[in-house]
Design a protein around this motif. Structure first.
Motif, PDB file in Angstrom:
ATOM      1  N   LEU A   1       9.194  22.340  84.992  1.00  0.00           N
ATOM      2  CA  LEU A   1       9.264  22.975  83.672  1.00  0.00           C
ATOM      3  C   LEU A   1       8.080  22.425  82.886  1.00  0.00           C
ATOM      4  O   LEU A   1       8.077  21.253  82.487  1.00  0.00           O
ATOM      5  CB  LEU A   1      10.601  22.615  83.000  1.00  0.00           C
ATOM      6  N   ASP A   2       7.049  23.258  82.705  1.00  0.00           N
ATOM      7  CA  ASP A   2       5.787  22.813  82.103  1.00  0.00           C
ATOM      8  C   ASP A   2       5.722  23.354  80.673  1.00  0.00           C
ATOM      9  O   ASP A   2       5.438  24.533  80.460  1.00  0.00           O
ATOM     10  CB  ASP A   2       4.629  23.348  82.965  1.00  0.00           C
TER      11      ASP A   2
ATOM     12  N   ARG B   1      17.039  28.445  82.790  1.00  0.00           N
ATOM     13  CA  ARG B   1      18.187  28.415  83.716  1.00  0.00           C
ATOM     14  C   ARG B   1      18.519  29.805  84.257  1.00  0.00           C
ATOM     15  O   ARG B   1      19.422  29.952  85.069  1.00  0.00           O
ATOM     16  CB  ARG B   1      19.445  27.989  82.946  1.00  0.00           C
ATOM     17  N   GLU B   2      17.846  30.845  83.756  1.00  0.00           N
ATOM     18  CA  GLU B   2      18.170  32.225  84.183  1.00  0.00           C
ATOM     19  C   GLU B   2      18.075  32.312  85.702  1.00  0.00           C
ATOM     20  O   GLU B   2      17.304  31.584  86.323  1.00  0.00           O
ATOM     21  CB  GLU B   2      17.149  33.197  83.571  1.00  0.00           C
ATOM     22  N   PRO B   3      18.861  33.230  86.287  1.00  0.00           N
ATOM     23  CA  PRO B   3      18.862  33.343  87.752  1.00  0.00           C
ATOM     24  C   PRO B   3      17.442  33.489  88.313  1.00  0.00           C
ATOM     25  O   PRO B   3      16.623  34.198  87.753  1.00  0.00           O
ATOM     26  CB  PRO B   3      19.675  34.613  88.006  1.00  0.00           C
TER      27      PRO B   3
ATOM     28  N   ILE C   1      14.700  26.860  75.290  1.00  0.00           N
ATOM     29  CA  ILE C   1      13.861  26.708  76.496  1.00  0.00           C
ATOM     30  C   ILE C   1      14.748  26.428  77.708  1.00  0.00           C
ATOM     31  O   ILE C   1      14.569  27.036  78.779  1.00  0.00           O
ATOM     32  CB  ILE C   1      12.832  25.563  76.296  1.00  0.00           C
ATOM     33  N   LEU C   2      15.729  25.546  77.529  1.00  0.00           N
ATOM     34  CA  LEU C   2      16.606  25.211  78.662  1.00  0.00           C
ATOM     35  C   LEU C   2      17.425  26.433  79.082  1.00  0.00           C
ATOM     36  O   LEU C   2      17.537  26.734  80.273  1.00  0.00           O
ATOM     37  CB  LEU C   2      17.537  24.054  78.268  1.00  0.00           C
ATOM     38  N   ALA C   3      17.951  27.160  78.099  1.00  0.00           N
ATOM     39  CA  ALA C   3      18.782  28.329  78.437  1.00  0.00           C
ATOM     40  C   ALA C   3      17.945  29.365  79.187  1.00  0.00           C
ATOM     41  O   ALA C   3      18.381  29.914  80.204  1.00  0.00           O
ATOM     42  CB  ALA C   3      19.378  28.926  77.164  1.00  0.00           C
TER      43      ALA C   3
ATOM     44  N   LEU D   1      16.059  17.414  76.227  1.00  0.00           N
ATOM     45  CA  LEU D   1      15.488  17.811  77.521  1.00  0.00           C
ATOM     46  C   LEU D   1      15.977  16.865  78.630  1.00  0.00           C
ATOM     47  O   LEU D   1      16.387  17.310  79.707  1.00  0.00           O
ATOM     48  CB  LEU D   1      13.956  17.799  77.458  1.00  0.00           C
ATOM     49  N   ARG D   2      15.948  15.551  78.340  1.00  0.00           N
ATOM     50  CA  ARG D   2      16.361  14.585  79.369  1.00  0.00           C
ATOM     51  C   ARG D   2      17.827  14.785  79.739  1.00  0.00           C
ATOM     52  O   ARG D   2      18.209  14.687  80.904  1.00  0.00           O
ATOM     53  CB  ARG D   2      16.146  13.142  78.885  1.00  0.00           C
ATOM     54  N   SER D   3      18.657  15.100  78.727  1.00  0.00           N
ATOM     55  CA  SER D   3      20.101  15.170  79.001  1.00  0.00           C
ATOM     56  C   SER D   3      20.448  16.378  79.873  1.00  0.00           C
ATOM     57  O   SER D   3      21.533  16.425  80.445  1.00  0.00           O
ATOM     58  CB  SER D   3      20.891  15.198  77.696  1.00  0.00           C
ATOM     59  N   ALA D   4      19.549  17.346  79.991  1.00  0.00           N
ATOM     60  CA  ALA D   4      19.830  18.529  80.824  1.00  0.00           C
ATOM     61  C   ALA D   4      19.469  18.298  82.291  1.00  0.00           C
ATOM     62  O   ALA D   4      19.803  19.124  83.137  1.00  0.00           O
ATOM     63  CB  ALA D   4      19.025  19.724  80.295  1.00  0.00           C
ATOM     64  N   ALA D   5      18.774  17.183  82.574  1.00  0.00           N
ATOM     65  CA  ALA D   5      18.207  17.012  83.915  1.00  0.00           C
ATOM     66  C   ALA D   5      19.150  16.238  84.836  1.00  0.00           C
ATOM     67  O   ALA D   5      19.885  15.351  84.404  1.00  0.00           O
ATOM     68  CB  ALA D   5      16.872  16.257  83.795  1.00  0.00           C
TER      69      ALA D   5
END
Ligand SMILES: C[S@@+](CC[C@H](N)C(=O)[O-])C[C@H]1O[C@@H](n2cnc3c(N)ncnc32)[C@H](O)[C@@H]1O
Length: 272
Positions: free
Chosen positions: A76-77, A142-144, A137-139, A177-181
């Motif tokens: 994820l850049d 995460r798209e298929p 950005i995270l949502a 961001l970190r908590s999603a990884a």
């Protein structure tokens, strides 16, 4: 004003853009007269700056290779910029043709050119978004078919967090961001600093206020804090050319002259 072919109408061509100034410094073709004028003004004050931008790109390339060696195959850049030579997907997919890359940028020119360049590359996607909206950005990533947050991923924040002023709480953005990884994920950051810099470098940074995005210079300690409790990998948060150079001879006499620290950290599974 007549828009150049293929560019979105919302682009403001009366103001220089950080992404297009950066593209000019890297020798790219996606910039306008207003960007070139500002770039030349900055360059005349700090002849080092073009070198700084190249050093930033080289740091990113070495960091991505280190992540690939650690088995990371999705990236994820954020603040990816205008595609120029040695893009993340080129580095990643030359080592692992199945590597996925999601590019994110706030600049519509960067996004338009990225989409054009990546048309037909099914393992890449481009999101037009602001780092200050990490949830969105995270949502979207995460798209298929894009990123799988149940597996380790590489989050790349190269030369972008310094565009977030303290008032916008960059520490909270990084924490989101970190908590999603997932464990095993890696975080790459390069960030401009005032530490060890001569006054002329600091003056040139102030010119960034003329683009839509002003730079906030930070200390090594502040930049290190963006990695949270993740494990910072050797050699630590250092002046960019000192981060795992390909060869000792690649390191300039004064690595601090490039005005930015770089570092990489890994999320280790909490004990217990
Ligand atoms: C100096 S360039 C870095 C490009 C690339 N990451 C590299 O290291 O080569 C910074 C990029 O960050 C983007 N940017 C600035 N503020 C941003 C924000 N709030 N959200 C997303 N992108 C942003 C700019 O448009 C620009 O393309």
């Amino acid at each position: 004003m007549q828009m150049p072919d293929g560019l979105p109408a919302e682009i403001d061509l009366s103001r220089p853009s950080a992404a297009r100034v950066y593209d000019y410094f890297l020798g790219g073709a996606h910039n306008f007269e207003i960007d070139r004028q500002l770039a030349e003004q900055i360059a005349s004050m700090t002849p080092n700056l073009a070198g700084t931008m190249r050093a930033g790109r080289e740091f990113l390339r070495r960091a991505v290779r280190a992540l690939l060696d650690a088995g990371i195959d999705q990236f994820l850049d954020i603040g990816s910029g205008i595609p120029t030579v040695g893009n993340v997907h080129e580095v990643a997919q030359s080592a692992n043709p199945k590597a996925r890359v999601v590019y994110v940028d706030i600049d519509p020119v960067a996004v338009a050119h990225s989409r054009e360049l990546l048309a037909g590359n099914d393992l890449t996607a481009v999101i037009h978004a602001d780092l200050r909206e990490p949830g969105r950005i995270l949502a979207e990533s995460r798209e298929p078919g894009l990123l799988d947050f149940n597996r380790p991923l590489g989050i790349l924040l190269a030369g972008v967090v310094h565009f977030i002023p303290d008032a916008d709480r960059p520490g909270d953005i990084l924490a989101t961001l970190r908590s999603a990884a997932a464990p095993g994920s890696h975080l790459v950051i390069s960030h401009s600093t005032y530490e060890d810099q001569p006054q002329e470098m600091l003056d040139a940074q102030r010119l960034s206020a003329r683009t839509d995005t002003e730079i906030t210079l930070r200390s090594r300690a502040e930049i290190t804090s963006f990695f949270g409790d993740w494990t910072i990998l050797e050699p630590g948060v250092v002046h960019m050319p000192l981060w795992r150079p390909d060869s000792p001879s690649d390191v300039d006499d004064k690595p601090e002259q490039f005005g930015a620290f770089g570092g990489v950290a890994r999320y280790d599974r909490p004990a217990g």
